[in-house]
Design a protein around this motif. Structure first.
Motif, PDB file in Angstrom:
ATOM      1  N   LEU B  10       4.445 107.968  25.183  1.00  0.00           N
ATOM      2  CA  LEU B  10       4.601 107.017  26.301  1.00  0.00           C
ATOM      3  C   LEU B  10       3.243 106.680  26.919  1.00  0.00           C
ATOM      4  O   LEU B  10       2.951 105.509  27.211  1.00  0.00           O
ATOM      5  CB  LEU B  10       5.549 107.607  27.350  1.00  0.00           C
ATOM      6  N   ILE B  13       1.347 104.365  24.549  1.00  0.00           N
ATOM      7  CA  ILE B  13       1.872 102.989  24.624  1.00  0.00           C
ATOM      8  C   ILE B  13       1.376 102.312  25.903  1.00  0.00           C
ATOM      9  O   ILE B  13       0.919 101.163  25.884  1.00  0.00           O
ATOM     10  CB  ILE B  13       3.414 102.998  24.555  1.00  0.00           C
ATOM     11  N   CYS B  14       1.450 103.043  27.009  1.00  0.00           N
ATOM     12  CA  CYS B  14       1.010 102.463  28.288  1.00  0.00           C
ATOM     13  C   CYS B  14      -0.460 102.073  28.239  1.00  0.00           C
ATOM     14  O   CYS B  14      -0.854 100.998  28.702  1.00  0.00           O
ATOM     15  CB  CYS B  14       1.249 103.450  29.433  1.00  0.00           C
ATOM     16  N   VAL B  17      -0.929  98.953  25.941  1.00  0.00           N
ATOM     17  CA  VAL B  17      -0.500  97.676  26.543  1.00  0.00           C
ATOM     18  C   VAL B  17      -1.418  97.290  27.697  1.00  0.00           C
ATOM     19  O   VAL B  17      -1.659  96.109  27.939  1.00  0.00           O
ATOM     20  CB  VAL B  17       0.977  97.709  26.986  1.00  0.00           C
ATOM     21  N   ILE B  20      -4.286  95.577  26.103  1.00  0.00           N
ATOM     22  CA  ILE B  20      -3.893  94.230  25.638  1.00  0.00           C
ATOM     23  C   ILE B  20      -3.787  93.270  26.828  1.00  0.00           C
ATOM     24  O   ILE B  20      -4.326  92.158  26.794  1.00  0.00           O
ATOM     25  CB  ILE B  20      -2.549  94.295  24.871  1.00  0.00           C
ATOM     26  N   LEU B  21      -3.114  93.728  27.882  1.00  0.00           N
ATOM     27  CA  LEU B  21      -2.930  92.847  29.040  1.00  0.00           C
ATOM     28  C   LEU B  21      -4.250  92.533  29.732  1.00  0.00           C
ATOM     29  O   LEU B  21      -4.463  91.416  30.200  1.00  0.00           O
ATOM     30  CB  LEU B  21      -1.952  93.477  30.038  1.00  0.00           C
ATOM     31  N   ILE B  24      -5.868  89.798  27.747  1.00  0.00           N
ATOM     32  CA  ILE B  24      -5.253  88.486  28.027  1.00  0.00           C
ATOM     33  C   ILE B  24      -5.662  87.999  29.413  1.00  0.00           C
ATOM     34  O   ILE B  24      -5.968  86.820  29.611  1.00  0.00           O
ATOM     35  CB  ILE B  24      -3.712  88.581  27.906  1.00  0.00           C
ATOM     36  N   ASN B  25      -5.712  88.931  30.354  1.00  0.00           N
ATOM     37  CA  ASN B  25      -6.095  88.555  31.722  1.00  0.00           C
ATOM     38  C   ASN B  25      -7.524  88.022  31.766  1.00  0.00           C
ATOM     39  O   ASN B  25      -7.834  87.075  32.497  1.00  0.00           O
ATOM     40  CB  ASN B  25      -5.953  89.771  32.644  1.00  0.00           C
ATOM     41  N   ILE B  27      -8.951  86.333  29.553  1.00  0.00           N
ATOM     42  CA  ILE B  27      -8.951  84.953  29.041  1.00  0.00           C
ATOM     43  C   ILE B  27      -8.328  84.001  30.065  1.00  0.00           C
ATOM     44  O   ILE B  27      -8.856  82.921  30.323  1.00  0.00           O
ATOM     45  CB  ILE B  27      -8.162  84.880  27.710  1.00  0.00           C
ATOM     46  N   THR B  28      -7.200  84.421  30.648  1.00  0.00           N
ATOM     47  CA  THR B  28      -6.436  83.486  31.485  1.00  0.00           C
ATOM     48  C   THR B  28      -6.924  83.426  32.939  1.00  0.00           C
ATOM     49  O   THR B  28      -6.788  82.394  33.589  1.00  0.00           O
ATOM     50  CB  THR B  28      -4.941  83.838  31.481  1.00  0.00           C
ATOM     51  N   ILE B  31      -9.136  80.530  34.011  1.00  0.00           N
ATOM     52  CA  ILE B  31      -8.409  79.247  33.951  1.00  0.00           C
ATOM     53  C   ILE B  31      -7.470  79.126  35.154  1.00  0.00           C
ATOM     54  O   ILE B  31      -7.410  78.085  35.804  1.00  0.00           O
ATOM     55  CB  ILE B  31      -7.600  79.155  32.631  1.00  0.00           C
ATOM     56  N   ILE B  32      -6.766  80.229  35.462  1.00  0.00           N
ATOM     57  CA  ILE B  32      -5.842  80.218  36.607  1.00  0.00           C
ATOM     58  C   ILE B  32      -6.622  80.008  37.905  1.00  0.00           C
ATOM     59  O   ILE B  32      -6.211  79.235  38.774  1.00  0.00           O
ATOM     60  CB  ILE B  32      -5.035  81.539  36.651  1.00  0.00           C
TER      61      ILE B  32
END
Lengths: 234, 388
Positions: B10, B13-14, B17, B20-21, B24-25, B27-28, B31-32
């Motif tokens: 667990l 996995i945490c 992720v 990964i998040l 992504i953050n 990158i985004t 823009i946001i």
């Protein structure tokens, strides 16, 4: 092999449609089907999450211990939902605004968690991907059908474009919350009738055979069967 | 031991992720943020048409009026946009106001309010082109408090512009300024001064202020505040002799003045509640006016407006004061504000009509003027004239 994959795909669309047969994901179904655009957006977002989470959960099915599988599934699903949320906010802000809180609520959409628990953790990555795709398409189609009826006949428009003719004959209640329940109920009734005629699942049977998830269920005993036996013995 | 594997899985996995998040953050997020900035700029352009990019002003580094909650500077120096939280009739008014480099208002718009009649819509952009030096309030009939709240917000924006441009503005409220000036003239601290209802003519002195717990007074001579001690001598240092003499004379008139009640003739109106003659030969009348409380068609209070008027023997108003009113809140209660009743000071029976009725409070203000007229006619009556 090919037929098996096609069967998995079609099962989600028709015989085990998550919305109209399994009655899962009712909350977003009623909430976002006021117009076709938001219904399609929600459907596609949920499908992406469903396919990705099914693939990852299936790939990790031998690694994830049984005792923590649900927390692991929730973390994986939440990751994909958050990723979709961030990407939509960055690249498709109007859709992000339109879906509002229901986008974040995909995390607790029982279609996704249900397929993870029922299918992905017991099947191969490829089969799980097809299951996710089929269930996702079934979800999209059901949402589209409901939204089409509610927007066209309730609001007299399609994807926000006013339909001149329908404006005169629209039934406003269909676009409102009670109309959502009404259309949902009628579609479920029609779907039941159609699947019964084609030799589908008999909804009046309260045994394992009557369960829409019977084909993937691996439980050794069924609570319904036990009850039935008790009644017969009495 | 059997719990170790689930914990590790667990946790792994945490952590995965989270990585990964965060990717992504990365990158985004820019823009946001850019979209958020563009949306914010769009809102600012409503009150600052022709503006380009805006940047936040750090309010912790400047002292602006307390109702200013946010400020933005147009990056090419074309001006500023300010956001204010003013108090209206029953809610906070959130108002945005743009000001160009010349200090002129380019636009104003309310963002949030729950005012009763929604009159704030009519005030949007009503101040366009105004500057702080030539500021003229815009009041809407029936929405005095909303109008006042809007005026306060726009005025605060203009003051903020002056401060941001390197100028100075006195941000104290009028009552505080008066108290500070009076205390400074006396060399005291923290005393609260009130204006004396003048019943004697104070030559060259526009007002006399007294404070509880102090036997002296402060006279306003021109723009100079002159403190006078209990012994009648000017105590403020550095005041010229002429101003000091006028202040002392005014204080002498104030302390010497006594009121002697006059018995009114039977023909006097019942709306004259009392009459007095002063030591200096002037007259003071207590009157009641039939405002909206008496004449109103809806939810009238049933109560009169009460006022005092001091007149010279030759019929010139020395001072006016509203002593009681229960007129409609936010509308007719304008009659209790010094800005309204002090307009009558210096007027005669030939000129008092020049004071305009307040739009939206015509019943109240017309009745007030009738009461003022009654003071003149009662003076005539006392002096031997005929009652009207």
């Amino acid at each position: 092999m090919k037929n098996n994959k096609l069967a998995i795909l079609l099962r989600g669309i028709i015989t085990e449609n998550p919305v109209l047969i399994l009655i899962l994901g009712t909350c977003p179904t009623l909430a976002v089907t006021g117009n076709v655009t938001s219904a399609l957006s929600m459907g596609i977002a949920a499908t992406v999450v469903l396919i990705c989470s099914n693939i990852v959960i299936s790939a990790l099915r031998k690694v994830i211990p049984d005792t923590v599988r649900v927390p692991c599934y929730i973390v994986i699903i939440a990751t994909f939902v958050t990723a979709v949320q961030m990407l939509l906010q960055a690249f498709l802000p109007p859709i992000y605004e339109m879906l509002g809180v229901y986008l974040a609520l995909i995390v607790v959409n029982c279609v996704i968690l249900g397929r993870a628990e029922m299918f992905a953790r017991k099947n191969t990555v490829l089969d799980s991907a097809f299951d996710g795709l089929g269930m996702g398409l079934g979800f999209v189609l059901a949402l589209f059908l409901m939204a089409f009826i509610r927007e066209v006949f309730g609001a007299g428009s399609f994807m926000g474009i006013e339909l001149g003719f329908m404006q005169m004959f629209k039934i406003p209640v269909l676009a409102q919350s009670p109309g959502g329940f009404l259309v949902y109920g009628i579609l479920i009734a029609i779907m039941n009738k159609l699947t019964e005629k084609k030799g589908g699942v008999k909804k009046k049977s309260f045994s394992c055979e009557g369960c829409p998830s019977a084909s993937v269920c691996t439980a050794k005993t069924c609570l319904n069967n036990e009850k039935k036996e008790e009644v017969e013995n009495a | 031991m059997k719990n170790i594997k689930p914990t590790i899985v667990l946790s792994a996995i945490c952590m995965t992720v989270a990585l990964i998040l965060s990717a992504i953050n990365m990158i985004t997020a820019p823009i946001i943020e850019k979209q958020r900035q563009e949306a914010a700029n769009g809102a600012l352009l409503v009150v600052f048409p022709g503006g380009g990019e805006f940047e936040d002003v750090d309010l912790s580094k400047v002292t602006l009026p307390s109702i200013v909650t946010a400020a933005w500077k147009e990056t090419s120096g074309k001006g500023y946009v300010f956001r204010m939280n003013a108090t209206g009739y029953q809610s906070d008014l959130v108002i945005m106001c743009g000001i160009d480099a010349e200090g002129k208002i380019t636009g104003s718009k309310y963002l949030e309010s729950k005012e009763t009649y929604g009159k704030e819509n009519d005030l949007d952009n009503a101040y366009n082109g105004q500057t702080l030096d030539a500021f003229k309030p815009v009041m809407i009939a029936g929405a005095t408090k909303t109008s006042t709240g809007y005026k306060d917000a726009v005025e605060a924006a203009l003051q903020s512009f002056v401060i941001m441009s390197g100028g100075t503005v006195d941000l104290r409220d009028p009552a505080q300024i008066l108290n500070d000036n009076c205390n400074a003239a006396f060399g005291t601290e923290g005393l609260t001064f009130t204006k004396w209802f003048a019943v004697e003519v104070l030559e060259g002195v526009s007002a006399l202020y007294t404070a509880e717990g102090n036997d002296g007074a402060v006279a306003l001579v021109g723009e100079t505040y002159v403190g006078i001690g209990a012994d009648g001598k000017a105590v403020t240092a550095g005041v010229d002799a002429d101003a000091a003499a006028k202040a002392e004379a005014a204080f002498a008139a104030y302390t010497a003045s006594e009121l002697t009640e006059i018995t009114l003739p039977e023909s006097a109106s019942k709306n004259v509640l009392g009459a007095w003659q002063t030591t200096g030969g002037n007259y003071v009348f207590e009157l009641q006016a039939l405002g909206y409380g008496i004449q109103g068609e809806y939810v009238a209070s049933g109560e009169y407006i009460k006022l005092k008027v001091a007149l010279t023997a030759d019929g010139k108003i020395i001072s006016t004061l509203t002593t009681y009113e229960n007129e409609t809140e936010g509308i007719g209660d304008v009659c209790a504000t010094p800005d309204y009743y002090e307009q009558f000071n210096g007027m005669t029976i030939d000129t008092y009509k020049d004071v305009p009725n307040v739009s939206g409070a015509t019943v109240t203000t017309a009745a007030y003027k009738s009461a003022i007229k009654l003071a003149f006619t009662t003076l005539d009556l006392i002096k031997g004239g005929a009652a009207e």
